[in-house]
Design a protein around this motif. Structure first.
Motif, mmCIF file in Angstrom:
data_model
loop_
_atom_site.group_PDB
_atom_site.id
_atom_site.type_symbol
_atom_site.label_atom_id
_atom_site.label_comp_id
_atom_site.label_asym_id
_atom_site.label_seq_id
_atom_site.Cartn_x
_atom_site.Cartn_y
_atom_site.Cartn_z
ATOM 1 N N VAL A 1 0.841 -1.205 0.000
ATOM 2 C CA VAL A 1 0.000 0.000 0.000
ATOM 3 C C VAL A 1 0.875 1.253 0.000
ATOM 4 O O VAL A 1 0.639 2.199 -0.751
ATOM 5 N N LYS A 2 1.921 1.258 0.825
ATOM 6 C CA LYS A 2 2.840 2.395 0.897
ATOM 7 C C LYS A 2 3.535 2.604 -0.454
ATOM 8 O O LYS A 2 3.662 3.723 -0.935
ATOM 9 N N PHE A 3 3.979 1.515 -1.064
ATOM 10 C CA PHE A 3 4.647 1.601 -2.367
ATOM 11 C C PHE A 3 3.699 2.179 -3.409
ATOM 12 O O PHE A 3 4.065 3.082 -4.159
ATOM 13 N N GLU A 4 2.477 1.659 -3.453
ATOM 14 C CA GLU A 4 1.463 2.146 -4.402
ATOM 15 C C GLU A 4 1.209 3.635 -4.224
ATOM 16 O O GLU A 4 1.095 4.376 -5.196
ATOM 17 N N ASN A 5 1.081 4.062 -2.975
ATOM 18 C CA ASN A 5 0.769 5.462 -2.701
ATOM 19 C C ASN A 5 1.859 6.418 -3.180
ATOM 20 O O ASN A 5 1.577 7.589 -3.418
ATOM 21 N N GLY A 6 3.081 5.929 -3.326
ATOM 22 C CA GLY A 6 4.176 6.776 -3.774
ATOM 23 C C GLY A 6 4.368 6.794 -5.280
ATOM 24 O O GLY A 6 5.193 7.540 -5.795
ATOM 25 N N LEU A 7 3.626 5.930 -5.996
ATOM 26 C CA LEU A 7 3.765 5.852 -7.451
ATOM 27 C C LEU A 7 3.237 7.114 -8.127
ATOM 28 O O LEU A 7 2.381 7.815 -7.575
ATOM 29 N N ARG A 8 3.726 7.354 -9.337
ATOM 30 C CA ARG A 8 3.166 8.442 -10.141
ATOM 31 C C ARG A 8 1.696 8.133 -10.418
ATOM 32 O O ARG A 8 1.319 6.957 -10.550
ATOM 33 N N PRO A 9 0.852 9.152 -10.535
ATOM 34 C CA PRO A 9 -0.596 8.941 -10.648
ATOM 35 C C PRO A 9 -1.033 7.977 -11.749
ATOM 36 O O PRO A 9 -1.913 7.135 -11.526
ATOM 37 N N GLU A 10 -0.408 8.047 -12.943
ATOM 38 C CA GLU A 10 -0.857 7.174 -14.039
ATOM 39 C C GLU A 10 -0.572 5.702 -13.754
ATOM 40 O O GLU A 10 -1.356 4.816 -14.106
ATOM 41 N N ILE A 11 0.546 5.412 -13.075
ATOM 42 C CA ILE A 11 0.868 4.016 -12.728
ATOM 43 C C ILE A 11 -0.019 3.568 -11.573
ATOM 44 O O ILE A 11 -0.575 2.462 -11.601
ATOM 45 N N LYS A 12 -0.167 4.424 -10.595
ATOM 46 C CA LYS A 12 -1.008 4.106 -9.432
ATOM 47 C C LYS A 12 -2.440 3.797 -9.871
ATOM 48 O O LYS A 12 -3.051 2.839 -9.409
ATOM 49 N N GLU A 13 -2.948 4.595 -10.784
ATOM 50 C CA GLU A 13 -4.319 4.405 -11.264
ATOM 51 C C GLU A 13 -4.466 3.081 -12.007
ATOM 52 O O GLU A 13 -5.443 2.365 -11.840
ATOM 53 N N ALA A 14 -3.474 2.745 -12.827
ATOM 54 C CA ALA A 14 -3.543 1.524 -13.629
ATOM 55 C C ALA A 14 -3.359 0.265 -12.786
ATOM 56 O O ALA A 14 -3.980 -0.766 -13.043
ATOM 57 N N ILE A 15 -2.522 0.333 -11.769
ATOM 58 C CA ILE A 15 -2.168 -0.852 -10.983
ATOM 59 C C ILE A 15 -2.996 -0.986 -9.711
ATOM 60 O O ILE A 15 -3.328 -2.082 -9.279
ATOM 61 N N GLY A 16 -3.343 0.155 -9.105
ATOM 62 C CA GLY A 16 -3.970 0.154 -7.780
ATOM 63 C C GLY A 16 -5.236 -0.658 -7.658
ATOM 64 O O GLY A 16 -5.480 -1.305 -6.646
ATOM 65 N N TYR A 17 -6.065 -0.658 -8.718
ATOM 66 C CA TYR A 17 -7.347 -1.371 -8.625
ATOM 67 C C TYR A 17 -7.163 -2.885 -8.519
ATOM 68 O O TYR A 17 -8.058 -3.603 -8.086
ATOM 69 N N GLN A 18 -5.990 -3.385 -8.897
ATOM 70 C CA GLN A 18 -5.746 -4.829 -8.862
ATOM 71 C C GLN A 18 -5.440 -5.333 -7.449
ATOM 72 O O GLN A 18 -5.448 -6.524 -7.201
ATOM 73 N N ARG A 19 -5.115 -4.419 -6.567
ATOM 74 C CA ARG A 19 -4.877 -4.742 -5.153
ATOM 75 C C ARG A 19 -3.877 -5.888 -4.964
ATOM 76 O O ARG A 19 -4.122 -6.840 -4.225
ATOM 77 N N VAL A 20 -2.746 -5.780 -5.627
ATOM 78 C CA VAL A 20 -1.683 -6.779 -5.502
ATOM 79 C C VAL A 20 -1.023 -6.595 -4.144
ATOM 80 O O VAL A 20 -0.626 -5.486 -3.789
ATOM 81 N N ARG A 21 -0.885 -7.666 -3.387
ATOM 82 C CA ARG A 21 -0.318 -7.561 -2.040
ATOM 83 C C ARG A 21 0.916 -8.440 -1.849
ATOM 84 O O ARG A 21 1.247 -8.835 -0.757
ATOM 85 N N ASP A 22 1.588 -8.734 -2.953
ATOM 86 C CA ASP A 22 2.888 -9.405 -2.933
ATOM 87 C C ASP A 22 3.870 -8.419 -3.535
ATOM 88 O O ASP A 22 3.733 -8.024 -4.713
ATOM 89 N N PHE A 23 4.850 -7.970 -2.736
ATOM 90 C CA PHE A 23 5.695 -6.851 -3.146
ATOM 91 C C PHE A 23 6.449 -7.093 -4.456
ATOM 92 O O PHE A 23 6.392 -6.251 -5.362
#
Length: 199
Positions: free
Chosen positions: A160-182
């Motif tokens: 979650v912390k890693f996702e929150n620091g991503l650039r918005p376009e990557i965060k938006e594309a990846i965040g909905y998948q809720r991957v929880r393996d780093f």
């Protein structure tokens, strides 16, 4: 209590140093290594670990050296895919898990003000102009100073912390998948970034 912790660190470091010295002697033909496995079929990766030539930490005031030493061991553990049980050290008949050893070690060899500064840097870390690979490397480097992420079972909050620091376009594309393996999360972000660049 502090004196017992210092002794535990000293004993664990001495054990690592002894193992490394025995390995070096063996490599130079001076003696046979005296590393034994408790039971048949038990993990026998110590020789693989030693073949990666881990550096030795000599102690004293060397915050960067202490940090780099832990980071190097973590990298070797990762490359060898060591389980938490395989990272345990023995001290006076007691087993010390890697997380506890690392926590005590960093408390002793990394002054609190240095750790606090690095922890704040980690908490404020954002991808910015870095590539995903650069961001992930910086994230993992600084995460060593944020001990809650080192304990087992905190993979979710780390992601979650890693996702929150991503650039918005990557965060938006990846965040909905809720991957929880780093590692999987980092790979997905890297692939998205590469596809986006070439697209």
């Amino acid at each position: 209590m502090a004196r017992r912790q210092d002794q535990a660190i000293a004993n664990a470091l001495q054990r690592l140093a002894d193992i490394l010295e025995r390995n070096e002697n063996h490599a130079n033909g001076r003696a046979q290594p005296q590393v034994q496995v408790a039971e048949e079929g038990e993990y026998q990766g110590l020789n693989k670990f030693l073949k990666r030539n881990p550096s030795q930490f000599k102690g004293g005031y060397n915050p960067d050296g202490a940090h780099l030493w832990i980071k190097e061991l973590e990298r070797i553990f990762g490359a060898l895919q060591c389980s938490e049980n395989q990272k345990r050290l023995e001290n006076e008949g007691r087993e010390i898990n890697w997380f506890t050893f690392k926590e005590i070690f960093l408390e002793k060899y990394l002054p609190k003000d240095v750790r606090n500064k690095k922890e704040m840097e980690f908490l404020e870390l954002k991808q910015g102009n870095m590539s995903v690979g650069e961001y992930a490397a910086k994230f993992e480097e600084l995460a060593l100073f944020y001990l809650p992420y080192q304990a087992a079972g905190n993979e979710r909050s780390k992601c979650v912390k890693f996702e929150n620091g991503l650039r918005p376009e990557i965060k938006e594309a990846i965040g909905y998948q809720r991957v929880r393996d780093f590692p999987t999360l980092v790979d997905m972000c890297r692939i998205f970034e590469d596809d986006h660049k070439s697209g």
